[in-house]
Scaffold this motif. Structure first.
Motif, PDB file in Angstrom:
ATOM      1  N   GLN A 137       7.837 -16.781 -26.577  1.00  0.00           N
ATOM      2  CA  GLN A 137       9.189 -17.306 -26.723  1.00  0.00           C
ATOM      3  C   GLN A 137       9.436 -17.888 -28.115  1.00  0.00           C
ATOM      4  O   GLN A 137      10.458 -18.503 -28.381  1.00  0.00           O
ATOM      5  CB  GLN A 137       9.451 -18.386 -25.669  1.00  0.00           C
ATOM      6  N   GLY A 138       8.460 -17.728 -29.011  1.00  0.00           N
ATOM      7  CA  GLY A 138       8.622 -18.210 -30.369  1.00  0.00           C
ATOM      8  C   GLY A 138       8.427 -19.708 -30.519  1.00  0.00           C
ATOM      9  O   GLY A 138       8.906 -20.309 -31.472  1.00  0.00           O
ATOM     10  N   ILE A 139       7.720 -20.350 -29.566  1.00  0.00           N
ATOM     11  CA  ILE A 139       7.476 -21.785 -29.612  1.00  0.00           C
ATOM     12  C   ILE A 139       6.047 -21.999 -30.085  1.00  0.00           C
ATOM     13  O   ILE A 139       5.092 -21.606 -29.431  1.00  0.00           O
ATOM     14  CB  ILE A 139       7.689 -22.426 -28.229  1.00  0.00           C
ATOM     15  N   LEU A 140       5.912 -22.587 -31.254  1.00  0.00           N
ATOM     16  CA  LEU A 140       4.602 -22.793 -31.846  1.00  0.00           C
ATOM     17  C   LEU A 140       3.915 -24.003 -31.207  1.00  0.00           C
ATOM     18  O   LEU A 140       4.581 -24.894 -30.674  1.00  0.00           O
ATOM     19  CB  LEU A 140       4.726 -23.011 -33.348  1.00  0.00           C
ATOM     20  N   LYS A 141       2.604 -24.045 -31.329  1.00  0.00           N
ATOM     21  CA  LYS A 141       1.841 -25.174 -30.807  1.00  0.00           C
ATOM     22  C   LYS A 141       2.282 -26.440 -31.537  1.00  0.00           C
ATOM     23  O   LYS A 141       2.482 -26.441 -32.741  1.00  0.00           O
ATOM     24  CB  LYS A 141       0.355 -24.970 -31.010  1.00  0.00           C
ATOM     25  N   GLY A 142       2.423 -27.527 -30.783  1.00  0.00           N
ATOM     26  CA  GLY A 142       2.765 -28.820 -31.361  1.00  0.00           C
ATOM     27  C   GLY A 142       4.256 -29.070 -31.498  1.00  0.00           C
ATOM     28  O   GLY A 142       4.677 -30.169 -31.833  1.00  0.00           O
ATOM     29  N   LEU A 143       5.086 -28.063 -31.234  1.00  0.00           N
ATOM     30  CA  LEU A 143       6.533 -28.256 -31.327  1.00  0.00           C
ATOM     31  C   LEU A 143       7.117 -28.608 -29.977  1.00  0.00           C
ATOM     32  O   LEU A 143       6.649 -28.161 -28.939  1.00  0.00           O
ATOM     33  CB  LEU A 143       7.215 -26.983 -31.845  1.00  0.00           C
ATOM     34  N   VAL A 144       8.171 -29.389 -29.991  1.00  0.00           N
ATOM     35  CA  VAL A 144       8.861 -29.751 -28.764  1.00  0.00           C
ATOM     36  C   VAL A 144       9.747 -28.608 -28.339  1.00  0.00           C
ATOM     37  O   VAL A 144      10.442 -28.008 -29.146  1.00  0.00           O
ATOM     38  CB  VAL A 144       9.719 -31.025 -28.979  1.00  0.00           C
ATOM     39  N   ILE A 145       9.725 -28.287 -27.058  1.00  0.00           N
ATOM     40  CA  ILE A 145      10.554 -27.195 -26.521  1.00  0.00           C
ATOM     41  C   ILE A 145      11.997 -27.640 -26.503  1.00  0.00           C
ATOM     42  O   ILE A 145      12.324 -28.696 -26.053  1.00  0.00           O
ATOM     43  CB  ILE A 145      10.095 -26.813 -25.097  1.00  0.00           C
ATOM     44  N   GLN A 204      -1.328 -40.098 -19.581  1.00  0.00           N
ATOM     45  CA  GLN A 204       0.047 -39.634 -19.492  1.00  0.00           C
ATOM     46  C   GLN A 204       0.220 -38.443 -20.428  1.00  0.00           C
ATOM     47  O   GLN A 204      -0.153 -38.500 -21.596  1.00  0.00           O
ATOM     48  CB  GLN A 204       1.014 -40.754 -19.882  1.00  0.00           C
ATOM     49  N   GLN A 205       0.745 -37.353 -19.899  1.00  0.00           N
ATOM     50  CA  GLN A 205       0.933 -36.146 -20.680  1.00  0.00           C
ATOM     51  C   GLN A 205       2.419 -35.876 -20.839  1.00  0.00           C
ATOM     52  O   GLN A 205       3.209 -36.123 -19.936  1.00  0.00           O
ATOM     53  CB  GLN A 205       0.270 -34.958 -19.989  1.00  0.00           C
ATOM     54  N   GLU A 206       2.756 -35.349 -22.004  1.00  0.00           N
ATOM     55  CA  GLU A 206       4.146 -34.993 -22.240  1.00  0.00           C
ATOM     56  C   GLU A 206       4.375 -33.549 -21.823  1.00  0.00           C
ATOM     57  O   GLU A 206       3.697 -32.638 -22.288  1.00  0.00           O
ATOM     58  CB  GLU A 206       4.490 -35.162 -23.718  1.00  0.00           C
ATOM     59  N   ILE A 207       5.283 -33.369 -20.907  1.00  0.00           N
ATOM     60  CA  ILE A 207       5.649 -32.034 -20.448  1.00  0.00           C
ATOM     61  C   ILE A 207       7.138 -31.866 -20.713  1.00  0.00           C
ATOM     62  O   ILE A 207       7.941 -32.741 -20.405  1.00  0.00           O
ATOM     63  CB  ILE A 207       5.348 -31.847 -18.941  1.00  0.00           C
ATOM     64  N   TYR A 208       7.474 -30.746 -21.304  1.00  0.00           N
ATOM     65  CA  TYR A 208       8.858 -30.491 -21.666  1.00  0.00           C
ATOM     66  C   TYR A 208       9.429 -29.382 -20.790  1.00  0.00           C
ATOM     67  O   TYR A 208       8.707 -28.540 -20.297  1.00  0.00           O
ATOM     68  CB  TYR A 208       8.944 -30.091 -23.143  1.00  0.00           C
ATOM     69  N   GLN A 209      10.771 -29.403 -20.630  1.00  0.00           N
ATOM     70  CA  GLN A 209      11.433 -28.392 -19.819  1.00  0.00           C
ATOM     71  C   GLN A 209      12.558 -27.773 -20.630  1.00  0.00           C
ATOM     72  O   GLN A 209      13.390 -28.477 -21.212  1.00  0.00           O
ATOM     73  CB  GLN A 209      11.997 -29.013 -18.543  1.00  0.00           C
ATOM     74  N   CYS A 210      12.587 -26.445 -20.651  1.00  0.00           N
ATOM     75  CA  CYS A 210      13.637 -25.713 -21.342  1.00  0.00           C
ATOM     76  C   CYS A 210      14.961 -25.939 -20.603  1.00  0.00           C
ATOM     77  O   CYS A 210      15.034 -25.802 -19.374  1.00  0.00           O
ATOM     78  CB  CYS A 210      13.302 -24.226 -21.381  1.00  0.00           C
ATOM     79  N   GLN A 211      15.995 -26.282 -21.347  1.00  0.00           N
ATOM     80  CA  GLN A 211      17.297 -26.560 -20.739  1.00  0.00           C
ATOM     81  C   GLN A 211      17.990 -25.298 -20.223  1.00  0.00           C
ATOM     82  O   GLN A 211      18.828 -25.370 -19.332  1.00  0.00           O
ATOM     83  CB  GLN A 211      18.208 -27.274 -21.759  1.00  0.00           C
ATOM     84  N   GLU A 212      17.611 -24.137 -20.768  1.00  0.00           N
ATOM     85  CA  GLU A 212      18.256 -22.894 -20.355  1.00  0.00           C
ATOM     86  C   GLU A 212      17.586 -22.241 -19.144  1.00  0.00           C
ATOM     87  O   GLU A 212      18.247 -21.869 -18.194  1.00  0.00           O
ATOM     88  CB  GLU A 212      18.284 -21.920 -21.523  1.00  0.00           C
ATOM     89  N   CYS A 213      16.264 -22.129 -19.186  1.00  0.00           N
ATOM     90  CA  CYS A 213      15.571 -21.404 -18.105  1.00  0.00           C
ATOM     91  C   CYS A 213      14.759 -22.330 -17.197  1.00  0.00           C
ATOM     92  O   CYS A 213      14.165 -21.888 -16.228  1.00  0.00           O
ATOM     93  CB  CYS A 213      14.659 -20.332 -18.685  1.00  0.00           C
ATOM     94  N   LEU A 214      14.709 -23.626 -17.528  1.00  0.00           N
ATOM     95  CA  LEU A 214      14.002 -24.664 -16.762  1.00  0.00           C
ATOM     96  C   LEU A 214      12.486 -24.466 -16.718  1.00  0.00           C
ATOM     97  O   LEU A 214      11.807 -24.994 -15.854  1.00  0.00           O
ATOM     98  CB  LEU A 214      14.572 -24.776 -15.347  1.00  0.00           C
ATOM     99  N   THR A 215      11.942 -23.686 -17.680  1.00  0.00           N
ATOM    100  CA  THR A 215      10.514 -23.481 -17.761  1.00  0.00           C
ATOM    101  C   THR A 215       9.838 -24.766 -18.227  1.00  0.00           C
ATOM    102  O   THR A 215      10.326 -25.437 -19.133  1.00  0.00           O
ATOM    103  CB  THR A 215      10.179 -22.348 -18.753  1.00  0.00           C
TER     104      THR A 215
END
Length: 74
Positions: free
Chosen positions: A66-74, A44-55
């Motif tokens: 986009q200024g998102i570092l490795k290991g941080l939650v989007i 099971q992998q954790e995949i996150y979605q940006c609330q603004e652009c749905l990426t």
């Protein structure tokens, strides 16, 4: 069976014989996968979605543009 230097006139007879042997043996053999069925675990992998652009993205990769570092939650 392996044969070399077969005359063109003998080829049809040999091919018919090989085809018969193939289809006779087709039902006699069992696949190895049916003998040793193994269940594969799904990771099971954790995949996150940006609330603004749905990426979609994975925190393990990040997104430097986009200024998102490795290991941080989007």
């Amino acid at each position: 069976m392996h044969s070399q230097n077969i005359d063109k006139l003998e080829l049809p007879t040999i091919l018919i014989e090989l085809s018969r042997k193939y289809f006779e043996e087709l039902g006699n053999s069992t696949a190895e996968t049916t003998q040793n069925p193994q269940k594969k675990e799904k990771i099971q992998q954790e995949i996150y979605q940006c609330q603004e652009c749905l990426t979609l993205g994975k925190s393990e990769f990040g997104d430097e543009s986009q200024g998102i570092l490795k290991g941080l939650v989007i």
